[in-house]
Motif scaffolding. Structure first.
Motif, PDB file in Angstrom:
ATOM      1  N   GLY A  41      28.734   7.836  78.468  1.00 23.92           N
ATOM      2  CA  GLY A  41      28.842   7.920  77.011  1.00 23.92           C
ATOM      3  C   GLY A  41      28.728   6.593  76.290  1.00 23.92           C
ATOM      4  N   ALA A  42      28.616   5.507  77.015  1.00 26.56           N
ATOM      5  CA  ALA A  42      28.517   4.203  76.356  1.00 26.56           C
ATOM      6  C   ALA A  42      27.482   3.326  77.041  1.00 26.56           C
ATOM      7  CB  ALA A  42      29.881   3.512  76.372  1.00 26.56           C
ATOM      8  N   ALA A  43      26.822   2.496  76.259  1.00 29.10           N
ATOM      9  CA  ALA A  43      25.798   1.608  76.813  1.00 29.10           C
ATOM     10  C   ALA A  43      26.459   0.420  77.499  1.00 29.10           C
ATOM     11  CB  ALA A  43      24.886   1.126  75.696  1.00 29.10           C
TER      12      ALA A  43
ATOM     13  N   GLU B  25      21.416   0.545  83.079  1.00 28.97           N
ATOM     14  CA  GLU B  25      22.293   1.688  83.256  1.00 28.97           C
ATOM     15  C   GLU B  25      23.445   1.277  84.208  1.00 28.97           C
ATOM     16  OE1 GLU B  25      22.782   5.345  85.731  1.00 28.97           O
ATOM     17  OE2 GLU B  25      21.602   3.574  86.267  1.00 28.97           O
TER      18      GLU B  25
END
Lengths: 475, 475
Positions: B145-147, B351
């Motif tokens: 949910g977060a970069a 990622e």
């Protein structure tokens, strides 16, 4: 001391004329064209002069009529002690400033973050995506053992092409390239169609990340005014396109622009595509936010109006689905081969697992249901934030009312400096995006961008109250 | 018809002299320096003339002595019907040829693939990595949910820095940037230190992917001869560095070079680093293969010998651990800030999930155990392949004996064309890498690269027999 840039010299000339009463309130300023002739300056300089006067609060733009002298809101800002050597409106030079802002935030303890354009993690279907990843891995023991192809996974490219049809946009799956977010997509688009030193136009204000990309590629930036209602100002663009400076490409976020939240009307989209084709200016469309529109009716894209294959379409799932997966895509039309080559030499094909997990989700009806729910949630969150800002912030504040997305663009009374506001807020653990970084030309010094990605809560309410207090204490 | 490039005109001049007997077998060719003076040509042209004569088999380089005329192996090759308009040794132009080769392979049914530099998937610890990914996801529901941050995950950067210490290489964790493979690392290094039109030197032969990166960045390429024993030829490099053309950067694979498999002796590494520092040429080190060396003793890196922060270190886990995870890294020393900026604007942070899963594995002793096992397996596979090639390929074939890695570089008798060989092999479902694509200057027309990443099997044995038959049928 360096000589001030030409536009500032001219702006000072007009400021003197206004202060001395030679130009009176209500009088019309010479038109851009007249200014160019009279002072033998370029179009961009003339446009910059008007911006400068606007910034001093002495100019009022009346649509279809012209620029008129008005009473300044407050005392004119003093001229900076050292005039910059470069015309910053033409060269992106924002990266250091953006970094300073981002790093200041990283070195502070953030309690409430209004600087993010993402939704709160809990709004994303992370459990489903995790389950899909696990399922995908279990069904293919060798998945991590081989590199994916340069253009990306075929299943995902098919789904993206099929979904684009809903907004009447025809993207051939075999000409889609999966990228590391829209950032890489736009980077590839620019690398494909420009060379260092070329001029690229952007909306003003624009997402600071775009200005950083342009700076990193040594591209010159022209900022074209945009409004929160209809987005890019086509009249201004037309003037610039007819000007002496060759504009190689234009980057536009037609749907839910960042930070304005504007949606270009269909007629404007059609005209924009035509204009760019006529002037041989490549139109790079960033449709990252389109899926977050309030209405159930999908928004049209610029690509939809494209008859000459002059639009490069970029988009991303970072805002709508899973920021942590870094999935974007580009459909570059006639530049596809070059983009594919650049992707191959820049970072090779994206990691396959997340592409498969996302495809698995996107091909089910759950995806549409999820998006509908997300849109409704965001509508409520934006409304609550907007109401609180109107309540807590000083009189004279105005807030955009976008029809979707996660962002509000807040104009403070002119006496406020968004950088000072940013610093003060940071001291108490609240992060905001100061308007300064959304332009190379210091046009948005008294604006802030506020993200509404998180569900409204007492903590958020309190933070907004605190922000209001900070502003009121600034006088 | 275009005029042949200067180097070819000169080569023809010397060929005529040899054919007519003016220059006799055993006689010494004028030195490079003399040739430059005599014909008023650049260093690179003079070097190219010698290469050309070498390719015709009429020149023999004797270390520390000079170039001597020798009896050609066979009839000299006829001059090409159309001389190229460009000196292809100076401009990369290999991308289309590489693509043609790769696409031909994609459109064929491949039964046995000798073109890959990867290990077979079953040799990688994929199960462990999958388990780690699942565990990581379960322990952090919001991971997707977060970069992630631009430079990459802190835990992984720490582990990479700690592991580098084993090869006496000091990399500060906070100055490591995690990238999409070594491809992105090298791309970032080049973008940080060069501008379009600059000249960059590479080993010859070199990995075609490098030539593609250089082409995509509009860089000029100088090829420096390298040997399968000691890698880059320092004498040749020195000559080029002293020449008139400013060499902005040099890319070297010091350990298990692709395709040669060479390992530079420590003394050469030290001298190379010093040479580059003296000439203000940035040294870009690609250490992708170092961990695949046969010996238990880690190989030293160029970075280890670096006293002036002039070496940019790049590496990758794509060959050693998991090609599907696309993890590489760069430690750019004094260019760190610029590389971080370029990474941020090019593709943002990688990622996070795979970084965490890999860290989890690399911080355990299992990782070293796994590498030891892999090295032993590869030693056996290379030996078996090498034996079979010697048995099945025509007399006059010679094969490298690298001390690690997955690659063999095979020199066929000069009468063979590797492109014809490649095409013939493809027809029967066998994929090889033709030597042509490892240089812009057509130097390796009768070479092929053979990957030994897969366990030896009757199917592989049969494919090698078939390749031998194809060659023998070619006469």
């Amino acid at each position: 001391m360096n000589t001030p840039p030409l536009y500032r010299q001219l702006a000072n000339h007009y400021l003197d004329a206004i202060r001395s009463g030679t130009l009176k309130t209500g009088e019309r300023l010479p038109s851009i064209r007249l200014m160019m002739e009279k002072h033998a300056v370029s179009l961009s300089t003339a446009v910059q002069v008007c911006r400068e006067l606007e910034d001093y609060g002495v100019l009022e733009a009346r649509p279809r009529s012209g620029n008129y002298i008005r009473q300044p809101d407050s005392a004119p800002k003093p001229a900076p002690a050292l005039a910059p050597a470069l015309d910053t409106s033409l060269y992106a030079g924002i990266h250091e400033q953006v970094c300073a802002v981002l790093k200041a935030s990283q070195h502070s303890t953030i309690k409430v973050n209004f600087a993010s354009a993402y939704c709160a993690p809990e709004l994303y279907p992370l459990k489903t995506l995790q389950d899909n990843m696990i399922k995908t891995m279990r069904s293919d023991a060798y998945l991590l053992g081989a590199a994916g192809s340069t253009c990306g996974n075929g299943a995902l490219r098919n789904i993206l092409a099929r979904r684009a049809l809903a907004s009447k946009t025809h993207l051939a799956p075999e000409r889609i390239v999966i990228t590391n977010g829209a950032t890489e997509a736009i980077n590839l688009a620019l690398r494909a169609v420009t060379r260092p030193g070329d001029t690229v136009a952007v909306e003003s204000p624009t997402f600071y990340g775009l200005l950083q990309i342009l700076e990193s590629l040594n591209l010159r930036v022209l900022e074209v005014p945009a409004s929160a209602h209809t987005g890019l100002n086509l009249a201004a663009l037309q003037l610039l396109l007819q000007g002496p400076e060759r504009i190689k490409a234009l980057i536009v976020v037609p749907n839910l622009q960042n930070p304005l939240g504007s949606i270009m009307p269909d007629a404007n989209k059609a005209r924009l595509v035509k204009l760019c084709a006529e002037h041989n200016t490549v139109l790079i469309e960033d449709d990252t936010y389109g899926d977050l529109v309030d209405s159930e009716q999908p928004l049209s894209t610029l690509k939809h109006w494209d008859r000459t294959d002059n639009v490069i379409y970029c988009a991303s799932l970072n805002k709508t689905l899973a920021p942590g997966m870094r999935l974007g895509w580009i459909s570059a039309g006639k530049w596809h081969d070059r983009v594919e080559m650049l992707k191959h030499t820049q970072s090779r094909g994206c990691e396959v697992l997340s592409q498969l997990a996302v495809s698995e989700f996107m091909r089910t009806p759950s995806y549409e249901r999820y998006l509908r729910r997300l849109r409704k949630t965001l509508t409520v969150q934006r409304e609550q934030m907007s109401t609180a800002i109107s309540r807590y912030f000083p009189i004279g504040t105005s807030v955009t009312h976008p029809q979707g997305g996660t962002l509000l663009w807040v104009e403070l009374p002119r006496r406020h400096s968004s950088m000072v506001f940013f610093q003060e807020a940071l001291k108490v653990g609240i992060q905001i995006s100061p308007g300064d970084i959304f332009s190379n030309a210091n046009r948005f010094d008294h604006f802030v961008r506020i993200g509404c990605g998180a569900p409204y809560s007492p903590r958020i309410d309190e933070a907004l109250q605190t922000l209001g207090r900070i502003l009121k204490n600034q006088g």
